[in-house]
Write a protein that holds these residues in place. Structure first.
Motif, PDB file in Angstrom:
ATOM      1  N   GLY A   1       0.791  -1.223   0.000  1.00  0.00           N
ATOM      2  CA  GLY A   1       0.000   0.000   0.000  1.00  0.00           C
ATOM      3  C   GLY A   1       0.824   1.273   0.000  1.00  0.00           C
ATOM      4  O   GLY A   1       0.276   2.360   0.119  1.00  0.00           O
ATOM      5  N   GLY A   2       2.146   1.142  -0.120  1.00  0.00           N
ATOM      6  CA  GLY A   2       3.019   2.310  -0.129  1.00  0.00           C
ATOM      7  C   GLY A   2       3.927   2.359   1.080  1.00  0.00           C
ATOM      8  O   GLY A   2       4.081   3.406   1.716  1.00  0.00           O
ATOM      9  N   SER A   3       4.539   1.246   1.425  1.00  0.00           N
ATOM     10  CA  SER A   3       5.392   1.167   2.615  1.00  0.00           C
ATOM     11  C   SER A   3       6.604   2.084   2.492  1.00  0.00           C
ATOM     12  O   SER A   3       7.177   2.241   1.417  1.00  0.00           O
ATOM     13  CB  SER A   3       5.859  -0.273   2.835  1.00  0.00           C
ATOM     14  N   THR A   4       6.983   2.655   3.633  1.00  0.00           N
ATOM     15  CA  THR A   4       8.144   3.548   3.675  1.00  0.00           C
ATOM     16  C   THR A   4       9.182   3.083   4.695  1.00  0.00           C
ATOM     17  O   THR A   4      10.133   3.808   4.985  1.00  0.00           O
ATOM     18  CB  THR A   4       7.698   4.981   4.036  1.00  0.00           C
ATOM     19  N   ASP A   5       9.002   1.887   5.243  1.00  0.00           N
ATOM     20  CA  ASP A   5       9.886   1.411   6.308  1.00  0.00           C
ATOM     21  C   ASP A   5      10.970   0.453   5.825  1.00  0.00           C
ATOM     22  O   ASP A   5      11.673  -0.152   6.637  1.00  0.00           O
ATOM     23  CB  ASP A   5       9.061   0.744   7.420  1.00  0.00           C
ATOM     24  N   GLY A   6      11.074   0.280   4.505  1.00  0.00           N
ATOM     25  CA  GLY A   6      12.116  -0.579   3.966  1.00  0.00           C
ATOM     26  C   GLY A   6      11.787  -2.055   3.927  1.00  0.00           C
ATOM     27  O   GLY A   6      12.637  -2.872   3.539  1.00  0.00           O
ATOM     28  N   CYS A   7      10.558  -2.415   4.289  1.00  0.00           N
ATOM     29  CA  CYS A   7      10.224  -3.846   4.354  1.00  0.00           C
ATOM     30  C   CYS A   7      10.089  -4.492   2.978  1.00  0.00           C
ATOM     31  O   CYS A   7      10.010  -5.718   2.870  1.00  0.00           O
ATOM     32  CB  CYS A   7       8.950  -4.068   5.171  1.00  0.00           C
ATOM     33  N   THR A   8      10.069  -3.669   1.923  1.00  0.00           N
ATOM     34  CA  THR A   8       9.939  -4.226   0.566  1.00  0.00           C
ATOM     35  C   THR A   8      11.248  -4.109  -0.215  1.00  0.00           C
ATOM     36  O   THR A   8      11.240  -4.083  -1.445  1.00  0.00           O
ATOM     37  CB  THR A   8       8.816  -3.509  -0.206  1.00  0.00           C
TER      38      THR A   8
END
Length: 263
Positions: free
Chosen positions: A60-67
């Motif tokens: 959905g638009g992650s910004t925490d580096g998990c992708t």
């Protein structure tokens, strides 16, 4: 590659790490799940889930580096889809469903990305799809299922409110209807009496709707046992706030019972 927004499908960016390899896909909607999604993918890797289904992350638009790409590739993720337009879980799932149907999968399995669910049970869902079932609901509350550290209020609300309303609407008994760990046949998703790719499904409407529509139109549905384990301590991993989130869920349940989402 960027796919422009179209009716029923949000704009999204696709990173295809591998071609289609399997007949089934696992769609995992996430947003900022941090280490939880990595642990879930590690469990999938350990249990060879990618030998049974292609793993697709619906972000959905992650910004925490998990992708981060190298980690996803190392854990046998097939593709990463990143939603670019409005909507929450429903929009992420519509993005994934469209992608899966375009790719020609025979069915999809959906599972949350917060490492609460037994992703190692994916082959059991595929077996049921191969048997001809169109909706397979994972349940921690039937024989063989396990509900570990489930908050008391969750158990009460599922058993006394959510499941009875869904069961009445579906005309079939279900026990764990808030559980997003489930499978759908491509036949079900493509049926003109279903039409899941509509912009009205922005949050949790799609899960409620797809829980009941299969049996309403005469398709086969069943439950299979799964495990759902909440952390023993710390914050409960969920995107649903206690008051506002549960109030919205009740509105969705009532609208769904009166057929508001039917085509």
């Amino acid at each position: 590659m960027i796919y422009a927004k179209q009716p029923g499908v949000p704009e999204f960016e696709c990173f295809e790490y591998s071609d289609k390899k399997k007949d089934y896909a696992v769609l995992i909607p996430i947003i900022n799940e941090g280490d939880r999604i990595i642990k879930e993918l590690q469990r999938a890797f350990k249990n060879n889930v990618s030998d049974y289904a292609d793993i697709i992350i619906c972000d959905g638009g992650s910004t925490d580096g998990c992708t981060e790409e190298s980690r996803l590739r190392d854990l046998n993720v097939n593709s990463l889809l990143i939603k670019k337009s409005a909507g929450k879980q429903g929009a992420q799932l519509r993005m994934g469903i469209w992608w899966a149907l375009q790719r020609g999968y025979n069915g999809i399995i959906t599972i949350d990305g917060n490492n609460k669910d037994s992703i190692e049970d994916v082959p059991e869902f595929i077996d049921k799809l191969k048997e001809g079932y169109d909706l397979i609901q994972g349940s921690r509350f039937i024989k063989g299922g396990k509900a570990i550290n489930t908050p008391f209020i969750r158990t009460v609300s599922v058993k006394l409110i959510h499941a009875p309303i869904i069961s009445l609407t579906a005309h079939q008994h279900f026990t764990d209807t808030t559980n997003a760990y489930r499978a759908y046949s491509a036949r079900y998703l493509r049926d003109e009496r279903v039409k899941p790719l509509r912009d009205i499904f922005m949050t949790y409407e799609l899960l409620a709707y797809l829980s009941v529509r299969a049996t309403q139109i005469g398709m086969k549905a069943c439950e299979i046992p799964v495990t759902r384990e909440y952390p023993a301590t710390g914050k409960t991993p969920t995107k649903i706030s206690f008051f506002k989130g549960n109030s919205e869920l009740m509105k969705i349940l009532i609208k769904n019972a009166f057929g508001a989402y039917n085509p």
